[in-house]
Structures are given as C-alpha cells and as structure tokens.
Design a protein around this motif. Sequence first.
Motif, short mmCIF file in Angstrom:
data_model
loop_
_atom_site.label_atom_id
_atom_site.label_comp_id
_atom_site.label_asym_id
_atom_site.label_seq_id
_atom_site.Cartn_x
_atom_site.Cartn_y
_atom_site.Cartn_z
N TRP A 1 0.82 -1.20 0.00
CA TRP A 1 0.00 0.00 0.00
C TRP A 1 0.86 1.26 0.00
O TRP A 1 1.99 1.25 0.49
CB TRP A 1 -0.89 0.03 1.24
N PRO B 1 -6.99 -2.74 -1.89
CA PRO B 1 -6.73 -2.23 -3.25
C PRO B 1 -8.00 -1.84 -4.00
O PRO B 1 -7.99 -0.90 -4.80
CB PRO B 1 -6.01 -3.40 -3.92
N VAL B 2 -9.12 -2.57 -3.77
CA VAL B 2 -10.38 -2.22 -4.43
C VAL B 2 -10.84 -0.83 -3.98
O VAL B 2 -11.28 -0.01 -4.80
CB VAL B 2 -11.46 -3.28 -4.12
N MET C 1 -8.95 1.60 -2.87
CA MET C 1 -8.04 2.62 -3.42
C MET C 1 -8.37 2.93 -4.88
O MET C 1 -8.21 4.07 -5.33
CB MET C 1 -6.60 2.14 -3.31
N LYS C 2 -8.83 1.92 -5.63
CA LYS C 2 -9.11 2.13 -7.05
C LYS C 2 -10.53 2.62 -7.30
O LYS C 2 -10.75 3.50 -8.14
CB LYS C 2 -8.87 0.83 -7.83
N PHE C 3 -11.50 2.09 -6.57
CA PHE C 3 -12.91 2.37 -6.87
C PHE C 3 -13.63 3.15 -5.77
O PHE C 3 -14.72 3.67 -6.02
CB PHE C 3 -13.68 1.06 -7.12
N CYS D 1 -12.10 5.55 1.73
CA CYS D 1 -10.68 5.26 1.95
C CYS D 1 -10.22 5.76 3.31
O CYS D 1 -9.54 5.05 4.06
CB CYS D 1 -9.84 5.88 0.84
N CYS E 1 -15.08 -4.27 -10.04
CA CYS E 1 -14.41 -4.44 -8.74
C CYS E 1 -14.02 -5.89 -8.53
O CYS E 1 -12.91 -6.19 -8.04
CB CYS E 1 -15.33 -3.98 -7.60
N PHE F 1 -10.97 -6.96 -10.64
CA PHE F 1 -9.76 -6.35 -10.09
C PHE F 1 -9.35 -7.08 -8.82
O PHE F 1 -8.17 -7.37 -8.60
CB PHE F 1 -10.02 -4.87 -9.82
N ASN G 1 -5.85 -9.51 -7.85
CA ASN G 1 -4.99 -9.34 -6.69
C ASN G 1 -4.94 -10.60 -5.85
O ASN G 1 -3.92 -10.91 -5.24
CB ASN G 1 -5.51 -8.18 -5.82
#
Length: 386
Positions: A60, A99-100, A102-104, A110, A236, A239, A243
């Motif tokens: 992260w 990570p999901v 952070m991206k979506f 967050c 989602c 993705f 990972n």
Amino acid sequence: MDLELTPAQRAFRAEVRAFIAERLPQEIRERLRAGHPPRKQDTVQWQRILNERGWAAPHWPRRYGGAELGQMERLILLDELYRAPAPLPQVFNLTMLGPVLMKFGTPQQCDHFLPRLANLDLWFCQGFSEPGSGSDLASLRTAARREGDEYVVNGQKIWTTTAHVADWVFALVRTDTGARKQEGISFLLIDLRTPGITIRPITSIDGEHHLNEVFFDEVRVPVANLVGEENRGWDCAKFLLANERTGIANVGLCRERLDHAREVAARTRQGDARLLDDARLRSEMAQLDAEIRALELTNWRFLLTPSAQQALPAFASVLKLKGVELQQEINALLARIAGPAGLERRGADDTVHGPLTPRYFYSRAASIYGGTSEVQKDILAKAIVG
C-alpha cells in the motif's frame, strides 16, 4: 534476468528475519509450526505488530499506512512470514478489499476504512460464492433493491471463510435483475451486526470451523457503502480476483512444511532407526526441495519480468496448479510420516504432533479455492492452442 538477490534485498531479508525473531510471540510460532491454524487473536496481535512498520500492508502507499515495498521485497517478506511461521496479515482486508477501495472507493471510504483494515480494527470476510453457482461467480442471485438512501439485501452466500469472527463482509449483489449476468452487479460493504443477517457454521473435513453460510433477510445497507458505480461491481470483482492470485504459489509455505516434515521424520523412529535415515524418504524430500526451488524461480519470473506479466492469466495458472500440487504432496508426506499417531484428534495447544492428517485432508480444498484446478487447466489449454 538475474534471479539472484541483490545485496540490498539480502539485507532486507535479514532485517525481516531479525524483526520476526524478536517480535513474534513464541507461543504463536509453536502452534503454527505444529500445523494449527492461527486463532483470531493470533492474527490480530501479530498484524498490529507488523503494522507498526508498515508491513501489514507492504504494497500500500505510505499515505494509507503501507510501506510501498517493491515486488521482490514483498515476496521476501511473505516468504519469511511463512517460514517463521507467523500468521499472515488478514488477506481479505489487505490483498483484496484495500486495493479495491483505493481504485474504486470514495475518499471518504478510503479515509474511514483503510486505516482500520491495516490495523485489523475491522475484520472483513468475502461474500462472493453462492449455492448452485459453483465457479460461475456471475450467476449470483443475492439481490439488493434500492429504497431511498438504502439497499435492501436478500439472499444467501456460502463457503464464507471467517464470517463467524468477522465484523463486516464485502459482497457482490445483483442490483439489476434484467441485465446480462456480468452486468447489473454491485459491490457492497455490509456490517454483519445489521439486523436480518444469520451466520451458520460449516464444519470442513478437518473437523474445524473455517467456513459458513450467510443469509440476508431484508438487510438494510446504506447507499454510502456502495463501492464504485451501481451495476458496475463486476469491475471491482475482476480487479479483486487478479490481486487474489498474487503470491498464490505459496513458496514459503511449501518450504516451511517441508522443513517441518524433516523435523518430524528426525524424531520419529522405525525400529532402531530414525525415519529420516531412510534413503528413499531423503530422496523424496530432495526432489520436493528441488521442485520448490523451481516454483520459486518461476514465481520470480512471473512477478518481476514484464514479458511474463503479459502472459497473465496463463502464467498465474501455472503457479496456482504447481503450488497446490506441492502443498498437497508435502501434507501427504507429513501424514505418512506421522502414521497412526497422525490420525488422533489433537487439541489446539498440542505443539508436539499437531493436526497432521486433518491438515492433509484440508489441503485438498486448495484445488478449489482461488480458482479450481480444472479452470486453471482450461486457461492453460486456451493459451497453448490460441
């Protein structure tokens, strides 16, 4: 490509090994070495220790509590955790959901969830699988209808690992029943204390309670808990699953279990001799050792070579298949070494023999979770033919 560690990487391995030796409670190490799964309190305690160094979520960004480690450093850290052995950081929190988000996710999601995921203040489980769906994840039927600022969820999830100890679940739900099956799916975060949720245990073949059924009956979830866009949850999920496959070869786990097999064989006697003195057994262990090293090198090539990355998912399927086979072969070897003593039911505090045969039984599930071996073979066949 040079697959030897650089001086800096060797120094990092020594740093990680020294940290684990100093900070990992011996009682936890001994229980895991004997083959017992970590208890919830073991994982929480150890993850919070790792989080002090940013190593709970090493991949992260630092602004979210991570360490921004490179791929090789992450592999080294994972390898040392397996070989200690130490509890791994909670995978649903850190490798999947984090990570999901952070991206979506929204900035508010967050800011609220990521620090709590890293420090294991919240324990998430994964609500994907459903009865009758098998590996066809997109055929899910759990539905969520929108009523004002809430979704109302009805349906069932199954094989939900750790739901009985979790605080929240991230779940795929169908929000448009008229769309094609990969469409009309949304990704929701659901507090498991919400009224209408029932969790029932599933006892697996090793006699342990890892898995659960989860039922949703008119469960109200704030729309603010939607991750990404409504009806775009499949993005989602894809993705997240990419990972999930990172590190699925489990090289460190294979090496730690083989080391343990040598220890058990050294203290187990057959007549006047140790089992470890048997030439055929030593030969079998040497072959497994060589295969683990080959898997390790293949894993490095996949994760560190750009041309190999372009082969995803076929290359990942090779790692999954071979990693699973080695785990199962080593667990079978341990069960054979233990003999009749391995069939006895062992208490959670038994660190002399441990649950060797139950561990062998449960290792069979590795052919299913993370993508069945049959699916991996189909992927490889298409890559070869195509």
